[in-house]
Design a protein around this motif. Sequence first.
Motif, PDB file in Angstrom:
ATOM      1  N   ALA A 282      63.946  61.548  81.188  1.00  0.00           N
ATOM      2  CA  ALA A 282      64.471  60.525  80.287  1.00  0.00           C
ATOM      3  C   ALA A 282      64.418  59.175  80.980  1.00  0.00           C
ATOM      4  O   ALA A 282      64.295  59.101  82.211  1.00  0.00           O
ATOM      5  N   PRO A 283      64.532  58.097  80.225  1.00  0.00           N
ATOM      6  CA  PRO A 283      64.587  56.775  80.857  1.00  0.00           C
ATOM      7  C   PRO A 283      65.852  56.639  81.690  1.00  0.00           C
ATOM      8  O   PRO A 283      66.837  57.355  81.471  1.00  0.00           O
ATOM      9  N   PRO A 284      65.871  55.732  82.647  1.00  0.00           N
ATOM     10  CA  PRO A 284      67.097  55.514  83.424  1.00  0.00           C
ATOM     11  C   PRO A 284      68.206  54.970  82.541  1.00  0.00           C
ATOM     12  O   PRO A 284      67.952  54.269  81.556  1.00  0.00           O
ATOM     13  N   ALA A 285      69.438  55.329  82.883  1.00  0.00           N
ATOM     14  CA  ALA A 285      70.577  54.872  82.097  1.00  0.00           C
ATOM     15  C   ALA A 285      70.693  53.359  82.168  1.00  0.00           C
ATOM     16  O   ALA A 285      70.172  52.704  83.078  1.00  0.00           O
ATOM     17  N   ALA A 286      71.393  52.806  81.187  1.00  0.00           N
ATOM     18  CA  ALA A 286      71.588  51.358  81.160  1.00  0.00           C
ATOM     19  C   ALA A 286      72.412  50.924  82.366  1.00  0.00           C
ATOM     20  O   ALA A 286      73.391  51.573  82.743  1.00  0.00           O
ATOM     21  N   ALA A 287      72.008  49.835  82.981  1.00  0.00           N
ATOM     22  CA  ALA A 287      72.735  49.288  84.115  1.00  0.00           C
ATOM     23  C   ALA A 287      73.775  48.291  83.613  1.00  0.00           C
ATOM     24  O   ALA A 287      73.786  47.905  82.443  1.00  0.00           O
ATOM     25  N   ASP A 288      74.666  47.885  84.518  1.00  0.00           N
ATOM     26  CA  ASP A 288      75.653  46.875  84.153  1.00  0.00           C
ATOM     27  C   ASP A 288      74.939  45.613  83.689  1.00  0.00           C
ATOM     28  O   ASP A 288      73.954  45.183  84.306  1.00  0.00           O
ATOM     29  N   PRO A 289      75.419  44.992  82.628  1.00  0.00           N
ATOM     30  CA  PRO A 289      74.710  43.821  82.079  1.00  0.00           C
ATOM     31  C   PRO A 289      74.937  42.560  82.908  1.00  0.00           C
ATOM     32  O   PRO A 289      75.410  41.543  82.399  1.00  0.00           O
ATOM     33  N   ASP A 290      74.583  42.641  84.181  1.00  0.00           N
ATOM     34  CA  ASP A 290      74.736  41.475  85.056  1.00  0.00           C
ATOM     35  C   ASP A 290      73.511  40.573  84.950  1.00  0.00           C
ATOM     36  O   ASP A 290      72.389  41.039  84.739  1.00  0.00           O
ATOM     37  N   THR A 291      73.734  39.301  85.140  1.00  0.00           N
ATOM     38  CA  THR A 291      72.645  38.333  85.126  1.00  0.00           C
ATOM     39  C   THR A 291      72.047  38.238  86.522  1.00  0.00           C
ATOM     40  O   THR A 291      72.786  38.064  87.500  1.00  0.00           O
ATOM     41  N   PRO A 292      70.735  38.349  86.656  1.00  0.00           N
ATOM     42  CA  PRO A 292      70.138  38.241  87.990  1.00  0.00           C
ATOM     43  C   PRO A 292      70.322  36.848  88.567  1.00  0.00           C
ATOM     44  O   PRO A 292      70.287  35.847  87.842  1.00  0.00           O
ATOM     45  N   THR A 293      70.518  36.796  89.864  1.00  0.00           N
ATOM     46  CA  THR A 293      70.679  35.534  90.578  1.00  0.00           C
ATOM     47  C   THR A 293      69.781  35.542  91.803  1.00  0.00           C
ATOM     48  O   THR A 293      69.193  36.566  92.159  1.00  0.00           O
TER      49      THR A 293
END
Length: 390
Positions: A142-153
């Motif tokens: 299966a696809p990887p689970a959703a990650a925390d919706p953090d904004t990349p910096t």
Amino acid sequence: MAGRPSDGTPSASDDEAQPSTPSISDEEWQKFVQDAERDPSSAPKEPSARARMVTERLRRQDARGELPPGWRTGPAWQEMNGTATRRRRMWAFLGVPLAVAVAVVAVRPSLIPGDPFGTAASPVQDTAAPSPLPAETAAPTAPPAAADPDTPTLARPFAGSPAARWADGEAGITTPEATPVGDLSKAQVEQALRQTRRLLVDANLDPATLRGERPETALGVIEPRQRELVDLLTTALRTPDEKHDPLRMFSRFDPDEVRLAGDVVKTRGRMTFEKGEHASVRVHADYTFVYPLVREGSDEVARTIVRRVLDVEVSDPTRYQVTPGKIAVVRYDQEIGNSACDLYDGYLHPQFDSEPPVGEAPTGPTTDPYDRSKGIPEDRREECGVVSRT
């Protein structure tokens, strides 16, 4: 010091006549003198006249039965006060380091042996540095689970991405243990695996290649007898167009447009091998690369995801005309997420949220660029689609 007392034990009449001078035996007096001569500071002190008087009165009262039982068993007040003083001094000496120790344990109770507070059962997780995934040994289901919706910096370019738990760069491209295949020895299989890895690393991770320079190492491991492929790639690198697109084999970004955010590219995939046709070993590689990118003068981070499937063969040089140490590319395919559609200048163009879209609007279906549970169909339609996440 008081004078030496007289000999003998006083009589009853003597007690009344001289109540303040209780007698001391010759043996006790001699011991007192000897102790004082050896160590004046530690020798017992002769009782004062008042102390001798009080002691003698208590002795007589005790003989007449006038004192309560057990009056001799309690410590003198002077002794009790001395003990209390010593205890107070000890606590004063231990108080500061003990307070420091209590404070340290309060902050880090795990320092106490045995973990009496049970802190090991629920450790604090560092969300900024998630635990790495084990190496991929088979296709995920299966696809990887959703990650925390953090904004990349710039400090955390993989925040909010499943790739945060992937391996860094070359560490994610590992080769399986080689074994003999058909007429090929273990050493020949090892060489085929090693050359396949060199091609993948130089084509997708080498900083010079990513800046748009010529990937000499990758081109150098390809079988030179594959003249058509070598000519196509050479033309694509020199003068790219729709029919000669270097992005089919190499990951490249325009250095005047973007640069890597940091020095890490995340990598995940696997490499396998099996017996091929023409007395050969066939190596199959399937890897996904995640590139964090930033424009000059900006701190906004965008990610481009490239998945590559590569099949190569190495035939027995004693039976076929092949170049020893080179690999023949049988198939190379790719899926690209978050790059402008229908631009054929030889570079990947990531889309930044703060910028208007570049290139043609996507016309293909929405896909998850992190989904490695499905293969790349060889007969799929060449459409630029929408990615569900980056």
